[in-house]
Design an enzyme around this catalytic site. Structure first.
Site, PDB file in Angstrom:
ATOM      1  N   ALA A  67       0.869  -1.172   0.000  1.00 52.25           N
ATOM      2  CA  ALA A  67       0.000   0.000   0.000  1.00 52.25           C
ATOM      3  C   ALA A  67       0.912   1.229   0.000  1.00 52.25           C
ATOM      4  CB  ALA A  67      -0.898  -0.018   1.229  1.00 52.25           C
ATOM      5  N   GLU A 115      -0.817  -9.308  -0.366  1.00 49.93           N
ATOM      6  CA  GLU A 115      -2.248  -9.510  -0.100  1.00 49.93           C
ATOM      7  C   GLU A 115      -3.042  -9.556  -1.405  1.00 49.93           C
ATOM      8  OE1 GLU A 115      -1.962  -6.146   2.613  1.00 49.93           O
ATOM      9  OE2 GLU A 115      -2.802  -7.394   4.206  1.00 49.93           O
ATOM     10  N   GLU A 135       4.800  -5.089   7.159  1.00 52.71           N
ATOM     11  CA  GLU A 135       4.111  -3.976   7.829  1.00 52.71           C
ATOM     12  C   GLU A 135       4.661  -3.685   9.216  1.00 52.71           C
ATOM     13  OE1 GLU A 135       2.629  -6.301   6.047  1.00 52.71           O
ATOM     14  OE2 GLU A 135       1.029  -5.437   4.830  1.00 52.71           O
TER      15      GLU A 135
HETATM   16  N1  CAA Z   1       4.564   3.059  -0.990  1.00 55.07           N
HETATM   17  C1  CAA Z   1       4.950   4.178  -1.606  1.00 55.07           C
HETATM   18  N2  CAA Z   1       6.045   4.276  -2.380  1.00 55.07           N
HETATM   19  C2  CAA Z   1       6.814   3.169  -2.508  1.00 55.07           C
HETATM   20  C3  CAA Z   1       6.489   1.959  -1.883  1.00 55.07           C
HETATM   21  C4  CAA Z   1       5.293   1.920  -1.099  1.00 55.07           C
HETATM   22  N3  CAA Z   1       4.858   0.796  -0.493  1.00 55.07           N
HETATM   23  N4  CAA Z   1       7.430   1.034  -2.189  1.00 55.07           N
HETATM   24  C5  CAA Z   1       8.321   1.662  -2.988  1.00 55.07           C
HETATM   25  N5  CAA Z   1       7.949   2.950  -3.180  1.00 55.07           N
HETATM   26  C6  CAA Z   1       8.647   3.965  -3.977  1.00 55.07           C
HETATM   27  C7  CAA Z   1       9.874   4.486  -3.250  1.00 55.07           C
HETATM   28  O1  CAA Z   1       9.518   5.473  -2.321  1.00 55.07           O
HETATM   29  C8  CAA Z   1      10.696   5.017  -4.411  1.00 55.07           C
HETATM   30  O2  CAA Z   1      10.173   6.269  -4.783  1.00 55.07           O
HETATM   31  P1  CAA Z   1      11.179   7.499  -5.142  1.00 55.07           P
HETATM   32  O3  CAA Z   1      11.952   7.006  -6.335  1.00 55.07           O
HETATM   33  O4  CAA Z   1      10.258   8.622  -5.444  1.00 55.07           O
HETATM   34  O5  CAA Z   1      12.040   7.686  -3.928  1.00 55.07           O
HETATM   35  C9  CAA Z   1      10.369   4.035  -5.526  1.00 55.07           C
HETATM   36  O6  CAA Z   1       9.146   3.393  -5.165  1.00 55.07           O
HETATM   37  C10 CAA Z   1      11.433   2.968  -5.698  1.00 55.07           C
HETATM   38  O7  CAA Z   1      11.612   2.342  -4.439  1.00 55.07           O
HETATM   39  P2  CAA Z   1      13.055   2.163  -3.740  1.00 55.07           P
HETATM   40  O8  CAA Z   1      13.971   3.264  -4.156  1.00 55.07           O
HETATM   41  O9  CAA Z   1      12.833   1.955  -2.278  1.00 55.07           O
HETATM   42  O10 CAA Z   1      13.540   0.811  -4.448  1.00 55.07           O
HETATM   43  P3  CAA Z   1      14.555  -0.274  -3.851  1.00 55.07           P
HETATM   44  O11 CAA Z   1      14.853  -1.195  -4.971  1.00 55.07           O
HETATM   45  O12 CAA Z   1      15.679   0.383  -3.146  1.00 55.07           O
HETATM   46  O13 CAA Z   1      13.701  -1.060  -2.740  1.00 55.07           O
HETATM   47  C11 CAA Z   1      11.740  -2.175  -1.867  1.00 55.07           C
HETATM   48  C12 CAA Z   1      12.572  -1.816  -3.120  1.00 55.07           C
HETATM   49  C13 CAA Z   1      12.543  -3.144  -0.993  1.00 55.07           C
HETATM   50  C14 CAA Z   1      10.464  -2.851  -2.336  1.00 55.07           C
HETATM   51  C15 CAA Z   1      11.434  -0.888  -1.068  1.00 55.07           C
HETATM   52  O14 CAA Z   1      10.894   0.072  -1.958  1.00 55.07           O
HETATM   53  C16 CAA Z   1      10.460  -1.077   0.042  1.00 55.07           C
HETATM   54  O15 CAA Z   1      10.819  -1.601   1.106  1.00 55.07           O
HETATM   55  N6  CAA Z   1       9.187  -0.641  -0.142  1.00 55.07           N
HETATM   56  C17 CAA Z   1       8.191  -0.673   0.887  1.00 55.07           C
HETATM   57  C18 CAA Z   1       7.689  -2.084   1.140  1.00 55.07           C
HETATM   58  C19 CAA Z   1       6.645  -2.081   2.247  1.00 55.07           C
HETATM   59  O16 CAA Z   1       6.928  -1.756   3.382  1.00 55.07           O
HETATM   60  N7  CAA Z   1       5.397  -2.476   1.895  1.00 55.07           N
HETATM   61  C20 CAA Z   1       4.308  -2.529   2.836  1.00 55.07           C
HETATM   62  C21 CAA Z   1       3.523  -1.250   2.809  1.00 55.07           C
HETATM   63  S1  CAA Z   1       2.311  -1.178   4.086  1.00 55.07           S
HETATM   64  C22 CAA Z   1       1.006  -2.092   3.517  1.00 55.07           C
HETATM   65  O17 CAA Z   1       1.020  -2.652   2.441  1.00 55.07           O
HETATM   66  C23 CAA Z   1      -0.169  -2.149   4.469  1.00 55.07           C
HETATM   67  C24 CAA Z   1      -1.305  -3.026   4.048  1.00 55.07           C
HETATM   68  O18 CAA Z   1      -1.283  -4.218   4.247  1.00 55.07           O
HETATM   69  C25 CAA Z   1      -2.514  -2.437   3.514  1.00 55.07           C
END
Ligand code: CAA
Length: 261
Positions: A67, A115, A135
């Site tokens: 998300a 999910e 999360e």
């Molecule tokens: N939300 C918003 N933006 C996201 C995102 C997310 N979940 N995941 C990645 N992005 C964005 C980053 O902010 C980045 O944007 P910018 O270029 O503008 O900075 C872009 O996508 C590329 O991401 P990274 O630079 O981080 O890429 P990476 O290769 O270094 O890492 C990754 C990849 C490991 C997937 C990392 O992006 C990451 O950890 N993302 C978050 C994963 C996460 O925590 N997901 C759970 C979200 S909470 C949820 O989903 C709740 C629910 O159940 C409803």
């Protein structure tokens, strides 16, 4: 239909391809995308010619990285509740589609992405696929059904390990624990998905819908009532031209020509 955050195409008759299309944010699920997913699901649900839906992510890095954290970070409790409820409705709408829904996971499927993949009927993973419910790293539990669907798919102990440690699972382990059905090289994932979709599209369409419905609705019932559901589905099929054609074709030693009625 003109979507901004997803693509909905029909690459072949009856085969729909839905692409989560925010590659600059690794296809993170925001409210606009959830709304468009709901619209796409409603469209397919009411299309009698639909046979199967494939779901994938744009780009070669992610299916969906979760998300949208930027959108969620300032949510109040009530906004968080509404966002979760909206996500739940979308996941359920995909799960409840009358046709098989196959996730083609081409990279990260984290949080809401995992999910979403688990709301599909089954998952084909690319070798670079990574699954997880991270999360707890953000100070929240999953909100789009992860605590429930992961537990049902891989069992309570493994699900709780993944939910509480945020450990990520690569494709081979995902296959071993029953999270995905098959693993393919990333370059052929779409072709393998289309092959599977073509196989399904060639079967009796009403029978495929009845089989999905009975399997899915039955799993939340006790076995006796679930089997009553299957008997009803079996009987209903005998009111279709496809049953007559399927059995006649077998007896005449030729391929069946199904019409979906
Ligand atoms: N939300 C918003 N933006 C996201 C995102 C997310 N979940 N995941 C990645 N992005 C964005 C980053 O902010 C980045 O944007 P910018 O270029 O503008 O900075 C872009 O996508 C590329 O991401 P990274 O630079 O981080 O890429 P990476 O290769 O270094 O890492 C990754 C990849 C490991 C997937 C990392 O992006 C990451 O950890 N993302 C978050 C994963 C996460 O925590 N997901 C759970 C979200 S909470 C949820 O989903 C709740 C629910 O159940 C409803």
């Amino acid at each position: 239909m003109n979507f901004q955050t997803i693509l909905l195409e029909q690459p072949e008759a009856g085969i729909y391809l839905l692409t989560l299309n925010r590659p600059q944010a690794l296809n993170a699920l925001n409210s606009a995308m959830l709304d468009e997913l709901a619209q796409a699901a409603a469209l397919i649900a009411t299309e009698p010619a639909a046979r199967v839906l494939l779901v994938t992510g744009a780009g070669d890095k992610a299916f969906v990285a979760g998300a949208d954290i930027g959108e969620m970070r300032d949510y109040s409790t009530e906004e968080a509740r509404a966002f979760s409820a909206k996500g739940m409705r979308v996941m359920h709408a995909l799960e409840a589609l009358p046709v098989p829904v196959i996730a083609l996971v081409n990279g990260y499927a984290l949080g809401g992405g995992c999910e979403l993949a688990m709301s599909c009927d089954w998952i084909l993973a690319a070798e670079n696929a990574v699954f997880g419910q991270p999360e707890v790293n953000l100070g929240i539990p999953p909100g789009f059904g992860g605590t429930q669907r992961l537990t049902r798919l891989v069992g309570r102990a493994m699900a709780l390990e993944l939910l509480t440690t945020a450990r990520q699972v690569k494709a081979e382990e995902a296959l071993r624990i029953g999270l995905v059905n098959h693993v393919h090289a990333a370059a052929v994932l779409m072709e393998r998905g289309l092959d599977m979709a073509r196989t399904i599209a060639g079967k009796g369409p009403v029978a495929v819908r009845l089989a999905k419905q009975a399997a899915q609705r039955g799993q939340d019932l006790d076995i006796a009532n679930a089997c009553v559901l299957e008997t009803a589905a079996f009987a209903l099929a005998f009111a279709t031209a496809d049953q007559e054609e399927g059995m006649r074709a077998f007896c005449e030693k030729r391929p069946a020509k199904f019409q979906g009625k």
